[in-house]
Design a protein around this motif. Structure first.
Motif, short mmCIF file in Angstrom:
data_model
loop_
_atom_site.label_atom_id
_atom_site.label_comp_id
_atom_site.label_asym_id
_atom_site.label_seq_id
_atom_site.Cartn_x
_atom_site.Cartn_y
_atom_site.Cartn_z
N ARG A 63 -16.25 7.45 27.02
CA ARG A 63 -15.45 8.40 26.23
C ARG A 63 -13.97 8.25 26.53
N ASP A 64 -13.65 8.08 27.80
CA ASP A 64 -12.26 7.94 28.22
C ASP A 64 -11.62 6.70 27.60
N LEU A 65 -12.30 5.58 27.67
CA LEU A 65 -11.76 4.35 27.12
C LEU A 65 -11.57 4.44 25.61
N VAL A 66 -12.53 5.04 24.93
CA VAL A 66 -12.45 5.12 23.48
C VAL A 66 -11.38 6.11 23.02
N THR A 67 -11.24 7.22 23.71
CA THR A 67 -10.33 8.26 23.23
C THR A 67 -8.96 8.26 23.88
N ARG A 68 -8.88 7.96 25.17
CA ARG A 68 -7.62 8.11 25.91
C ARG A 68 -6.99 6.79 26.31
N LEU A 69 -7.78 5.74 26.39
CA LEU A 69 -7.29 4.46 26.92
C LEU A 69 -7.62 3.30 25.98
N PRO A 70 -7.17 3.38 24.74
CA PRO A 70 -7.55 2.33 23.77
C PRO A 70 -7.00 0.95 24.10
N GLU A 71 -5.85 0.88 24.75
CA GLU A 71 -5.29 -0.43 25.10
C GLU A 71 -6.12 -1.10 26.20
#
Length: 143
Positions: A63-71
């Motif tokens: 969830r974190d990668l998809v929503t907050r850390l897209p780069e």
């Protein structure tokens, strides 16, 4: 087999990272489509034959990668880093508001490739301190 070169050693690692990015997106989408987080963790744990705690960690990171850390997710998708290295961006940014986490993500993502997990963590910690110096000072005082 391969040509007996380090490039041939690295090639499967990059492909594994791309597959991890695919799995991250699927886990985030699946968990986002469900209302009961406890059920999601149980289902993912059962499907992947891992503990519920490991599933919760995997779901949180996805969830974190998809929503907050897209780069960072982009770096994972390109095979520049693996999921473990991506977690070294996620962990220090967990204390930040979403917009600040995205700011750190944008600042570090193009420098992740070729780094070991410890140096990624140090680089992200420095970026977190720059983005939120007051919070960093308060957290340092508590430790």
């Amino acid at each position: 087999m391969g040509e007996n070169s380090l490039d041939e050693v690295v090639r499967p690692e990059r492909e594994i990272a791309r597959l991890q990015a695919w799995q991250v997106r699927e886990i985030a989408a699946y968990s986002g489509s469900r209302d009961d987080a406890a059920d999601v963790a149980s289902e993912v744990a059962l499907a992947l034959a891992i503990s519920e705690n490991a599933a919760r960690i995997k779901i949180g990171l996805a969830r974190d990668l998809v929503t907050r850390l897209p780069e960072t997710l982009g770096a994972l998708s390109r095979g520049d880093i693996d999921l473990y290295k991506a977690s070294k961006v996620s962990e220090p940014t967990a204390v930040l508001a979403d917009d600040m986490a995205r700011e750190v993500d944008a600042a570090v993502a193009d420098r992740l490739a070729g780094r070991d997990p410890s140096s990624i963590r140090r680089m992200v910690n420095r970026a977190v301190q720059k983005v939120e110096p007051e919070g960093a000072a308060a957290r340092a005082a508590l430790s």
